[in-house]
Design a protein around this motif. Structure first.
Motif, PDB file in Angstrom:
ATOM      1  N   ILE A  88      35.697  57.333  11.535  1.00 25.50           N
ATOM      2  CA  ILE A  88      35.677  57.148  12.658  1.00 25.50           C
ATOM      3  C   ILE A  88      34.394  56.687  13.746  1.00 25.50           C
ATOM      4  CG2 ILE A  88      37.563  58.996  12.745  1.00 25.50           C
ATOM      5  CD1 ILE A  88      35.957  60.984  14.093  1.00 25.50           C
ATOM      6  N   LEU A  89      35.133  56.106  15.082  1.00 25.81           N
ATOM      7  CA  LEU A  89      34.022  55.412  15.741  1.00 25.81           C
ATOM      8  C   LEU A  89      33.928  56.456  16.870  1.00 25.81           C
ATOM      9  CD1 LEU A  89      31.913  53.487  16.311  1.00 25.81           C
ATOM     10  CD2 LEU A  89      34.085  52.247  18.330  1.00 25.81           C
ATOM     11  N   LEU A  90      32.488  57.039  17.331  1.00 24.79           N
ATOM     12  CA  LEU A  90      32.724  58.416  18.529  1.00 24.79           C
ATOM     13  C   LEU A  90      30.501  57.253  18.667  1.00 24.79           C
ATOM     14  CD1 LEU A  90      33.063  61.254  16.543  1.00 24.79           C
ATOM     15  CD2 LEU A  90      34.683  60.213  18.091  1.00 24.79           C
ATOM     16  N   PRO A  91      30.618  57.930  20.001  1.00 22.34           N
ATOM     17  CA  PRO A  91      29.635  57.831  21.350  1.00 22.34           C
ATOM     18  C   PRO A  91      28.450  58.570  20.445  1.00 22.34           C
ATOM     19  CG  PRO A  91      31.047  58.278  22.113  1.00 22.34           C
ATOM     20  CD  PRO A  91      32.240  58.665  21.193  1.00 22.34           C
ATOM     21  N   LEU A  92      27.290  58.581  20.191  1.00 25.62           N
ATOM     22  CA  LEU A  92      26.486  58.961  19.900  1.00 25.62           C
ATOM     23  C   LEU A  92      25.274  59.525  20.273  1.00 25.62           C
ATOM     24  CD1 LEU A  92      24.925  58.251  16.170  1.00 25.62           C
ATOM     25  CD2 LEU A  92      23.878  58.592  18.059  1.00 25.62           C
ATOM     26  N   ILE A  93      24.453  60.464  20.283  1.00 23.49           N
ATOM     27  CA  ILE A  93      23.615  61.103  20.945  1.00 23.49           C
ATOM     28  C   ILE A  93      22.413  61.768  19.707  1.00 23.49           C
ATOM     29  CG2 ILE A  93      21.926  62.474  21.990  1.00 23.49           C
ATOM     30  CD1 ILE A  93      24.817  62.845  24.293  1.00 23.49           C
ATOM     31  N   PRO A  94      21.570  60.427  19.553  1.00 29.57           N
ATOM     32  CA  PRO A  94      20.362  61.336  18.642  1.00 29.57           C
ATOM     33  C   PRO A  94      19.108  62.217  19.372  1.00 29.57           C
ATOM     34  CG  PRO A  94      19.617  59.286  19.354  1.00 29.57           C
ATOM     35  CD  PRO A  94      20.266  59.456  19.967  1.00 29.57           C
ATOM     36  N   LYS A 141      20.396  55.826  27.327  1.00 26.68           N
ATOM     37  CA  LYS A 141      21.060  55.132  26.728  1.00 26.68           C
ATOM     38  C   LYS A 141      22.643  57.044  26.150  1.00 26.68           C
ATOM     39  CE  LYS A 141      19.971  50.570  25.204  1.00 26.68           C
ATOM     40  NZ  LYS A 141      19.023  50.158  26.482  1.00 26.68           N
ATOM     41  N   SER A 142      21.300  58.002  26.240  1.00 23.42           N
ATOM     42  CA  SER A 142      21.901  59.089  25.843  1.00 23.42           C
ATOM     43  C   SER A 142      23.243  59.410  26.543  1.00 23.42           C
ATOM     44  CB  SER A 142      21.186  59.921  25.449  1.00 23.42           C
ATOM     45  OG  SER A 142      20.196  60.022  24.678  1.00 23.42           O
ATOM     46  N   ILE A 143      22.807  59.243  28.255  1.00 19.53           N
ATOM     47  CA  ILE A 143      23.438  59.739  29.102  1.00 19.53           C
ATOM     48  C   ILE A 143      24.535  58.658  29.352  1.00 19.53           C
ATOM     49  CG2 ILE A 143      23.754  59.986  31.587  1.00 19.53           C
ATOM     50  CD1 ILE A 143      20.824  60.695  31.557  1.00 19.53           C
ATOM     51  N   ALA A 144      24.046  57.388  28.571  1.00 16.91           N
ATOM     52  CA  ALA A 144      25.571  56.482  28.726  1.00 16.91           C
ATOM     53  C   ALA A 144      26.426  57.008  27.403  1.00 16.91           C
ATOM     54  CB  ALA A 144      25.064  55.932  29.085  1.00 16.91           C
ATOM     55  N   SER A 145      25.990  57.930  26.844  1.00 10.82           N
ATOM     56  CA  SER A 145      26.982  57.869  25.560  1.00 10.82           C
ATOM     57  C   SER A 145      27.603  59.052  25.751  1.00 10.82           C
ATOM     58  CB  SER A 145      25.992  58.831  24.286  1.00 10.82           C
ATOM     59  OG  SER A 145      25.636  57.078  23.911  1.00 10.82           O
ATOM     60  N   LEU A 146      27.248  60.154  26.486  1.00  4.58           N
ATOM     61  CA  LEU A 146      28.033  61.242  27.013  1.00  4.58           C
ATOM     62  C   LEU A 146      28.969  61.010  28.037  1.00  4.58           C
ATOM     63  CD1 LEU A 146      27.285  64.168  26.666  1.00  4.58           C
ATOM     64  CD2 LEU A 146      26.057  64.150  29.148  1.00  4.58           C
ATOM     65  N   GLU A 147      28.436  59.836  28.652  1.00  5.81           N
ATOM     66  CA  GLU A 147      29.000  59.555  29.760  1.00  5.81           C
ATOM     67  C   GLU A 147      30.545  58.716  28.955  1.00  5.81           C
ATOM     68  OE1 GLU A 147      27.587  57.435  32.420  1.00  5.81           O
ATOM     69  OE2 GLU A 147      27.015  58.611  33.689  1.00  5.81           O
ATOM     70  N   GLU A 195      23.858  49.656  18.946  1.00  9.59           N
ATOM     71  CA  GLU A 195      24.611  49.746  20.859  1.00  9.59           C
ATOM     72  C   GLU A 195      25.358  49.121  21.214  1.00  9.59           C
ATOM     73  OE1 GLU A 195      21.490  49.350  24.702  1.00  9.59           O
ATOM     74  OE2 GLU A 195      20.484  48.719  22.535  1.00  9.59           O
ATOM     75  N   LYS A 196      26.563  49.723  22.077  1.00  8.24           N
ATOM     76  CA  LYS A 196      27.340  48.772  22.921  1.00  8.24           C
ATOM     77  C   LYS A 196      27.706  48.867  23.689  1.00  8.24           C
ATOM     78  CE  LYS A 196      31.309  46.923  22.511  1.00  8.24           C
ATOM     79  NZ  LYS A 196      31.590  45.716  22.216  1.00  8.24           N
ATOM     80  N   ASP A 197      27.803  48.552  25.646  1.00  7.84           N
ATOM     81  CA  ASP A 197      28.158  48.266  26.366  1.00  7.84           C
ATOM     82  C   ASP A 197      26.731  49.702  27.666  1.00  7.84           C
ATOM     83  OD1 ASP A 197      29.947  46.360  26.445  1.00  7.84           O
ATOM     84  OD2 ASP A 197      31.309  47.891  26.553  1.00  7.84           O
ATOM     85  N   HIS A 213      25.274  51.934  25.662  1.00 12.42           N
ATOM     86  CA  HIS A 213      25.868  53.630  25.061  1.00 12.42           C
ATOM     87  C   HIS A 213      25.086  53.204  23.736  1.00 12.42           C
ATOM     88  CE1 HIS A 213      29.798  52.317  24.874  1.00 12.42           C
ATOM     89  NE2 HIS A 213      29.938  53.593  23.724  1.00 12.42           N
ATOM     90  N   LEU A 214      24.686  54.526  22.403  1.00 15.01           N
ATOM     91  CA  LEU A 214      25.113  54.449  21.635  1.00 15.01           C
ATOM     92  C   LEU A 214      26.353  54.599  20.788  1.00 15.01           C
ATOM     93  CD1 LEU A 214      21.060  56.049  21.065  1.00 15.01           C
ATOM     94  CD2 LEU A 214      22.490  52.916  21.258  1.00 15.01           C
ATOM     95  N   ARG A 215      26.152  53.926  19.890  1.00  7.91           N
ATOM     96  CA  ARG A 215      27.872  54.972  18.687  1.00  7.91           C
ATOM     97  C   ARG A 215      27.527  54.573  17.707  1.00  7.91           C
ATOM     98  NH1 ARG A 215      32.710  50.183  20.639  1.00  7.91           N
ATOM     99  NH2 ARG A 215      31.762  48.605  19.020  1.00  7.91           N
ATOM    100  N   GLY A 216      28.379  55.536  17.068  1.00  6.02           N
ATOM    101  CA  GLY A 216      28.580  55.243  15.225  1.00  6.02           C
ATOM    102  C   GLY A 216      29.241  55.402  14.379  1.00  6.02           C
ATOM    103  N   VAL A 217      29.320  54.663  13.577  1.00  2.69           N
ATOM    104  CA  VAL A 217      30.717  55.054  13.049  1.00  2.69           C
ATOM    105  C   VAL A 217      30.559  56.254  11.574  1.00  2.69           C
ATOM    106  CG1 VAL A 217      32.377  53.536  10.878  1.00  2.69           C
ATOM    107  CG2 VAL A 217      31.260  52.594  12.759  1.00  2.69           C
ATOM    108  N   ILE A 218      31.449  57.114  11.814  1.00  2.00           N
ATOM    109  CA  ILE A 218      30.871  58.335  10.718  1.00  2.00           C
ATOM    110  C   ILE A 218      32.240  58.649   9.652  1.00  2.00           C
ATOM    111  CG2 ILE A 218      29.223  58.662  12.798  1.00  2.00           C
ATOM    112  CD1 ILE A 218      31.706  61.112  13.291  1.00  2.00           C
ATOM    113  N   GLU A 219      31.453  59.753   8.453  1.00  2.00           N
ATOM    114  CA  GLU A 219      32.355  59.282   8.022  1.00  2.00           C
ATOM    115  C   GLU A 219      32.967  61.343   8.415  1.00  2.00           C
ATOM    116  OE1 GLU A 219      33.655  58.415   3.561  1.00  2.00           O
ATOM    117  OE2 GLU A 219      31.995  59.409   3.999  1.00  2.00           O
TER     118      GLU A 219
END
Length: 304
Positions: free
Chosen positions: A6-12, A32-38, A103-105, A107-113
């Motif tokens: 699945i694809l989800l926003p990500l925060i390191p 970018k972390s705040i953008a991922s949260l939003e 990185e997309k728009d 914010h950070l996101r990741g493909v995760i399993e």
């Protein structure tokens, strides 16, 4: 992206490891972390939180900058703080593996399993033995650290799932980031408990050594402070001189480290001022002469 990912926003995360079923709040300030949260708030509040390997890195740019396993979390609350900081309250849901990072728009996101874990309760004698050992080790840790364990122990008693109990304790124990991450990455619950037991034992030993060092330092400080206090108490003598009825203060000075020579005694003499007894008001008791202080100063080392 395969069907199991699945694809989800990500925060390191820096210096934080989040386990499933763990509720925690933390502050974020990176744009970018705040953008991922939003972005996550637009996707049912789900976000992937994973610890970065080097907390000094301002913002990871590669998948290798982060550990491979983190937690899918549910955002429960967001609070805007001054100076552009945001405080977020999350609850860990389940373990997941990071497959891709981008990185997309802004914010950070990741493909995760998602990682499948056993949901079994304590069933076999082996499960019971592991749980008992973990409970004893955790109780010993609480005793050593003098921590507040009431809520954690209550949750342990209520929770029957062995994996959840293990994660709960791992989240509570004060461990280095690398050790917590190793627990998070260990999927088999028995293996996870074995590693956690080793870490708990190490922490207890460290706490006991710290206490021993602290007690030794305190003993030395107490002795040093005591001797200084006693020296200050008997450093000066004050009273009314019998010869002229004047109030005087005498400073006897330090005791010589060796006896004077014979020549000294033939050429020198000692003069002692005689002091009047202290005048007391009617009904006033005789003041403490502090002979206990003198005796303590002279004899303490022999009896301590």
């Amino acid at each position: 992206m395969n069907t199991d990912s699945i694809l989800l926003p990500l925060i390191p995360l820096r210096g934080i490891t989040i386990f499933p079923n763990m509720i925690i709040h933390f502050d974020i300030g990176r744009e970018k972390s705040i953008a991922s949260l939003e972005e996550a708030m637009l996707q049912e509040g789900k976000i992937f939180l994973v610890t970065q390997k080097d907390p000094e890195v301002e913002l990871p740019t590669e998948k290798e900058d982060m550990y491979s396993i983190g937690s899918i979390c549910k955002i429960k609350q967001i609070l805007k703080l001054p100076k552009g900081t945001t405080r977020v309250l999350v609850e860990g849901i389940e373990r997941a593996r990071l497959l891709e990072f981008e990185e997309k728009d802004n914010h950070l996101r990741g493909v995760i399993e998602k990682i499948s874990e056993s949901e079994k309760d304590v069933e076999t004698n082996e499960d019971l033995a592991f749980r008992n050992q973990l409970g004893k080790a955790f109780a010993a840790y609480i005793h050593a650290t003098e921590g507040d364990n009431s809520k954690v122990l209550q949750m342990m008693d209520q929770e029957k799932n062995l994996g959840k109990v293990t994660d709960l304790i791992a989240a509570y124990i004060q461990l280095e980031d690398e050790k917590k991450q190793l627990i998070l990455e260990t999927i088999d619950v028995h293996d996870r408990i074995e590693k956690l037991l080793v870490f708990i034992d190490e922490e207890i030993q460290i706490v006991e050594i710290e206490k021993e060092i602290g007690n030794k330092v305190k003993t030395k400080l107490d002795r040093s402070n005591k001797e200084y206090f006693l020296r200050e108490q008997i450093k000066a003598i004050q009273g009314v001189r019998s010869l002229d009825k004047q109030l005087i203060t005498l400073y006897p000075g330090s005791v010589p480290s060796k006896l004077p020579s014979a020549e000294f005694w033939s050429k020198q003499s000692f003069d002692f001022d005689s002091l009047e007894p202290q005048v007391l008001q009617q009904g006033e008791s005789i003041p403490h002469l502090r002979m206990d202080a003198v005796l303590q100063f002279l004899l303490a080392d022999r009896f301590d």
